[in-house]
Design a protein around this motif. Structure first.
Motif, mmCIF file in Angstrom:
data_model
loop_
_atom_site.group_PDB
_atom_site.id
_atom_site.type_symbol
_atom_site.label_atom_id
_atom_site.label_comp_id
_atom_site.label_asym_id
_atom_site.label_seq_id
_atom_site.Cartn_x
_atom_site.Cartn_y
_atom_site.Cartn_z
ATOM 1 N N VAL A 235 28.904 41.771 -57.796
ATOM 2 C CA VAL A 235 29.263 40.601 -56.993
ATOM 3 C C VAL A 235 28.043 40.123 -56.220
ATOM 4 C CG1 VAL A 235 30.811 39.681 -55.222
ATOM 5 C CG2 VAL A 235 31.607 41.495 -56.741
ATOM 6 N N THR A 236 27.845 38.808 -56.180
ATOM 7 C CA THR A 236 26.778 38.202 -55.397
ATOM 8 C C THR A 236 27.108 38.288 -53.909
ATOM 9 O OG1 THR A 236 26.340 36.674 -57.208
ATOM 10 C CG2 THR A 236 25.478 36.055 -55.041
ATOM 11 N N PRO A 237 26.172 38.586 -53.074
ATOM 12 C CA PRO A 237 26.443 38.625 -51.629
ATOM 13 C C PRO A 237 27.073 37.322 -51.142
ATOM 14 C CG PRO A 237 24.260 39.501 -52.093
ATOM 15 C CD PRO A 237 24.764 38.927 -53.371
ATOM 16 N N SER A 238 27.982 37.480 -50.172
ATOM 17 C CA SER A 238 28.707 36.364 -49.539
ATOM 18 C C SER A 238 29.742 35.727 -50.464
ATOM 19 C CB SER A 238 27.729 35.279 -49.035
ATOM 20 O OG SER A 238 26.818 35.830 -48.112
ATOM 21 N N GLN A 239 29.942 36.294 -51.670
ATOM 22 C CA GLN A 239 30.959 35.779 -52.580
ATOM 23 C C GLN A 239 32.203 36.678 -52.561
ATOM 24 O OE1 GLN A 239 30.576 32.768 -54.227
ATOM 25 N NE2 GLN A 239 28.785 32.712 -52.881
ATOM 26 N N LYS A 240 33.207 36.225 -53.267
ATOM 27 C CA LYS A 240 34.465 36.968 -53.352
ATOM 28 C C LYS A 240 34.415 37.936 -54.526
ATOM 29 C CE LYS A 240 39.483 36.218 -53.775
ATOM 30 N NZ LYS A 240 40.555 35.195 -53.926
ATOM 31 N N GLY A 241 34.910 39.163 -54.321
ATOM 32 C CA GLY A 241 34.963 40.150 -55.390
ATOM 33 C C GLY A 241 36.237 40.970 -55.325
ATOM 34 N N ALA A 242 36.592 41.618 -56.446
ATOM 35 C CA ALA A 242 37.842 42.394 -56.471
ATOM 36 C C ALA A 242 37.708 43.576 -57.419
ATOM 37 C CB ALA A 242 39.008 41.510 -56.895
ATOM 38 N N LEU A 243 38.381 44.665 -57.047
ATOM 39 C CA LEU A 243 38.528 45.846 -57.894
ATOM 40 C C LEU A 243 40.007 46.001 -58.217
ATOM 41 C CD1 LEU A 243 36.244 48.348 -55.926
ATOM 42 C CD2 LEU A 243 35.599 46.891 -57.857
ATOM 43 N N PHE A 265 42.145 50.503 -45.487
ATOM 44 C CA PHE A 265 43.448 49.884 -45.270
ATOM 45 C C PHE A 265 43.320 48.373 -45.394
ATOM 46 C CE2 PHE A 265 43.611 53.951 -43.150
ATOM 47 C CZ PHE A 265 44.838 54.457 -43.577
ATOM 48 N N GLY A 266 44.403 47.737 -45.713
ATOM 49 C CA GLY A 266 44.374 46.299 -45.978
ATOM 50 C C GLY A 266 44.129 45.440 -44.765
ATOM 51 N N ASP A 267 44.196 46.038 -43.551
ATOM 52 C CA ASP A 267 43.993 45.224 -42.364
ATOM 53 C C ASP A 267 42.541 45.206 -41.909
ATOM 54 O OD1 ASP A 267 43.883 47.827 -41.602
ATOM 55 O OD2 ASP A 267 45.328 47.680 -39.957
ATOM 56 N N PHE A 268 41.628 45.765 -42.717
ATOM 57 C CA PHE A 268 40.206 45.679 -42.398
ATOM 58 C C PHE A 268 39.767 44.219 -42.511
ATOM 59 C CE2 PHE A 268 38.496 50.230 -43.314
ATOM 60 C CZ PHE A 268 39.508 50.761 -42.513
ATOM 61 N N ASP A 269 38.789 43.829 -41.705
ATOM 62 C CA ASP A 269 38.285 42.459 -41.738
ATOM 63 C C ASP A 269 37.692 42.148 -43.110
ATOM 64 O OD1 ASP A 269 39.027 42.032 -39.153
ATOM 65 O OD2 ASP A 269 37.048 42.445 -38.290
ATOM 66 N N GLY A 270 38.140 41.040 -43.680
ATOM 67 C CA GLY A 270 37.586 40.573 -44.938
ATOM 68 C C GLY A 270 38.054 41.326 -46.159
ATOM 69 N N ILE A 271 39.063 42.204 -45.994
ATOM 70 C CA ILE A 271 39.563 43.009 -47.125
ATOM 71 C C ILE A 271 41.083 42.851 -47.230
ATOM 72 C CG2 ILE A 271 39.910 45.352 -47.991
ATOM 73 C CD1 ILE A 271 37.258 46.137 -46.841
ATOM 74 N N GLU A 272 41.574 42.785 -48.457
ATOM 75 C CA GLU A 272 43.024 42.728 -48.704
ATOM 76 C C GLU A 272 43.373 43.705 -49.822
ATOM 77 O OE1 GLU A 272 46.049 39.121 -49.317
ATOM 78 O OE2 GLU A 272 44.871 39.550 -51.128
ATOM 79 N N ILE A 273 44.457 44.470 -49.607
ATOM 80 C CA ILE A 273 44.991 45.353 -50.662
ATOM 81 C C ILE A 273 46.369 44.809 -51.035
ATOM 82 C CG2 ILE A 273 45.757 47.661 -51.268
ATOM 83 C CD1 ILE A 273 43.726 48.767 -49.285
ATOM 84 N N LEU A 274 46.505 44.415 -52.284
ATOM 85 C CA LEU A 274 47.772 43.852 -52.759
ATOM 86 C C LEU A 274 48.298 44.716 -53.898
ATOM 87 C CD1 LEU A 274 49.867 41.553 -52.646
ATOM 88 C CD2 LEU A 274 48.449 40.309 -54.312
ATOM 89 N N ASN A 275 49.493 45.300 -53.707
ATOM 90 C CA ASN A 275 50.139 46.135 -54.723
ATOM 91 C C ASN A 275 51.309 45.379 -55.342
ATOM 92 O OD1 ASN A 275 48.394 48.250 -54.014
ATOM 93 N ND2 ASN A 275 49.803 49.003 -52.454
ATOM 94 N N PHE A 285 36.674 39.267 -49.509
ATOM 95 C CA PHE A 285 36.583 37.810 -49.437
ATOM 96 C C PHE A 285 35.150 37.326 -49.167
ATOM 97 C CE2 PHE A 285 41.030 38.707 -48.471
ATOM 98 C CZ PHE A 285 41.656 37.870 -49.374
ATOM 99 N N ASN A 286 34.299 38.181 -48.591
ATOM 100 C CA ASN A 286 32.930 37.788 -48.285
ATOM 101 C C ASN A 286 32.073 39.051 -48.365
ATOM 102 O OD1 ASN A 286 30.633 36.472 -47.468
ATOM 103 N ND2 ASN A 286 31.257 36.273 -45.321
ATOM 104 N N VAL A 287 31.612 39.344 -49.575
ATOM 105 C CA VAL A 287 30.929 40.612 -49.822
ATOM 106 C C VAL A 287 29.605 40.653 -49.063
ATOM 107 C CG1 VAL A 287 29.844 42.058 -51.582
ATOM 108 C CG2 VAL A 287 32.012 40.918 -52.061
ATOM 109 N N SER A 288 29.374 41.787 -48.377
ATOM 110 C CA SER A 288 28.118 42.021 -47.659
ATOM 111 C C SER A 288 27.475 43.294 -48.201
ATOM 112 C CB SER A 288 28.369 42.151 -46.159
ATOM 113 O OG SER A 288 29.169 43.297 -45.897
ATOM 114 N N ASP A 289 26.256 43.566 -47.735
ATOM 115 C CA ASP A 289 25.547 44.754 -48.222
ATOM 116 C C ASP A 289 26.324 46.027 -47.934
ATOM 117 O OD1 ASP A 289 23.529 43.189 -49.149
ATOM 118 O OD2 ASP A 289 22.225 43.462 -47.397
ATOM 119 N N GLY A 290 27.055 46.040 -46.828
ATOM 120 C CA GLY A 290 27.814 47.244 -46.479
ATOM 121 C C GLY A 290 29.002 47.505 -47.381
#
Length: 358
Positions: A235-243, A265-275, A285-290
């Motif tokens: 994934v390019t930095p600052s773009q959206k990615g999913a596993l 957990f799904g309530d982390f900033d910028g992260i969503e877990i959908l089952n 939603f906004n991939v960073s180096d971390g």
């Protein structure tokens, strides 16, 4: 009151006398079933059996004659009709015709209890005559005892039962609806060490010459999760990615996500877990180096767990000077290996015309 009593006694006496006469006519001892007697003083006939389906209406016919003095229809030791007088209390039994040609009664909505021998007794001026017929009642099959829907764990032994009534006796077969092959030709279906492939809807069929009855049983087989192999994602930095993590399990698995050894957990900033059913999706939603690194998906149900790993790596889009992709990055520019190689090619092209002169 005395007059009414006398009349009642008279009717009762009259019926008793008629019953006695009929027994004498048939030469049958009191209390025994009616049977045709084979002596030379009587004319006894045996008609073909009558076969009827349960619920049908049956006609019992008996030939008469000009010299008949008394006639009656009997079922075993019970009188149904004596001439036009109905003795049976069964509302399904009624008189159809009584004349010089025939004496016919009918039984509506016949059942198994009506099966047996019927005798028409006729007294003529010369000698008695009896005609016997045997009524056979056929009953369509009906499944009366069936195993209930079951949930079992993979590896367990399972027995399904299907019992049916009917006449003639029905034949019972079992099959798994999703398979073309018969599973059993018996009222019991044995499934040792059941597997997930044995799950589904089983059909019990009861068949005889009259009809068919079919009922079904649903079998659910529980088994531990199996997770599909994880696919690495760039994934390019600052773009959206999913596993995406997919698990095959019954009952459906619960999912847990980890980055290294830390649960996400799904309530982390910028992260969503959908089952959704068998699929769990971890979205950035906004991939960073971390966010780059190794991730583990764990699928869990009451029978066990399974996991798979993913690598989320960085991708820098190609520009005129730089291309970087994952851990095996390739750099492009005048300062890199690719740039030096380009300069060498240009120098060779410039010197080539001078070399050709020699």
């Amino acid at each position: 009151m005395r007059t009414m009593s006398l009349r009642g006694n008279s009717v009762s006496s009259s019926k008793s006398t008629l019953l006695l006469c009929l027994r004498m006519l048939l030469l049958v001892p009191a209390g025994l079933p009616v049977r045709s007697q084979g002596d030379s003083q009587s004319d006894n006939r045996l008609m073909d059996n009558i076969t009827a389906r349960q619920g049908d209406t049956v006609l019992l016919r008996c030939a008469q004659g000009d010299v008949v003095t008394h006639t009656a229809w009997l079922n075993r030791s019970s009188i149904l009709y004596a001439g036009e007088d109905k003795w049976s209390v069964d509302p399904r039994v009624s008189l159809v015709s009584l004349n010089q040609e025939e004496f016919t009664i009918k039984i509506e909505n016949v059942d198994m209890t009506d099966e047996g021998q019927y005798v028409c007794a006729v007294q003529t001026s010369s000698r008695p005559r009896t005609t016997s017929v045997h009524l056979l009642v056929q009953v369509p099959p009906k499944i009366i005892n069936l195993s209930s829907d079951s949930v079992v764990n993979e590896g367990s032994d399972l027995t399904l039962m299907c019992q049916a009534s009917g006449k003639p006796e029905p034949t019972i077969t079992w099959k798994l609806i999703s398979s073309v092959d018969l599973a059993s030709e018996d009222e019991y279906l044995e499934i040792p060490s059941i597997s997930r492939q044995n799950a589904g809807t089983y059909e019990c069929t009861a068949v005889n010459d009259i009809d068919t009855d079919v009922r079904t049983v649903d079998i659910t087989v529980n088994y531990a999760p199996t997770v599909s192999e994880g696919r690495d994602v760039g994934v390019t930095p600052s773009q959206k990615g999913a596993l995406e993590c997919e698990a095959d399990a019954v009952p459906e698995a619960d999912f847990e996500w980890y980055k290294d050894d830390r649960r996400i957990f799904g309530d982390f900033d910028g992260i969503e877990i959908l089952n959704t059913g068998s699929l769990s999706k971890l979205t950035f939603f906004n991939v960073s180096d971390g966010d780059y690194g190794n991730y583990t998906c764990v699928a869990i149900n009451k029978l066990g767990s399974s996991n798979t790993s993913f690598l989320l790596y960085g991708v820098i889009e190609s520009t005129s000077s730089t291309l970087l992709q994952g851990p095996r990055a390739v750099q492009d520019g005048s300062g890199g290996p690719t740039g030096a190689h380009s300069h060498t090619c240009l120098l060779f092209i410039a010197v080539l015309p001078f070399l050709l002169r020699f």
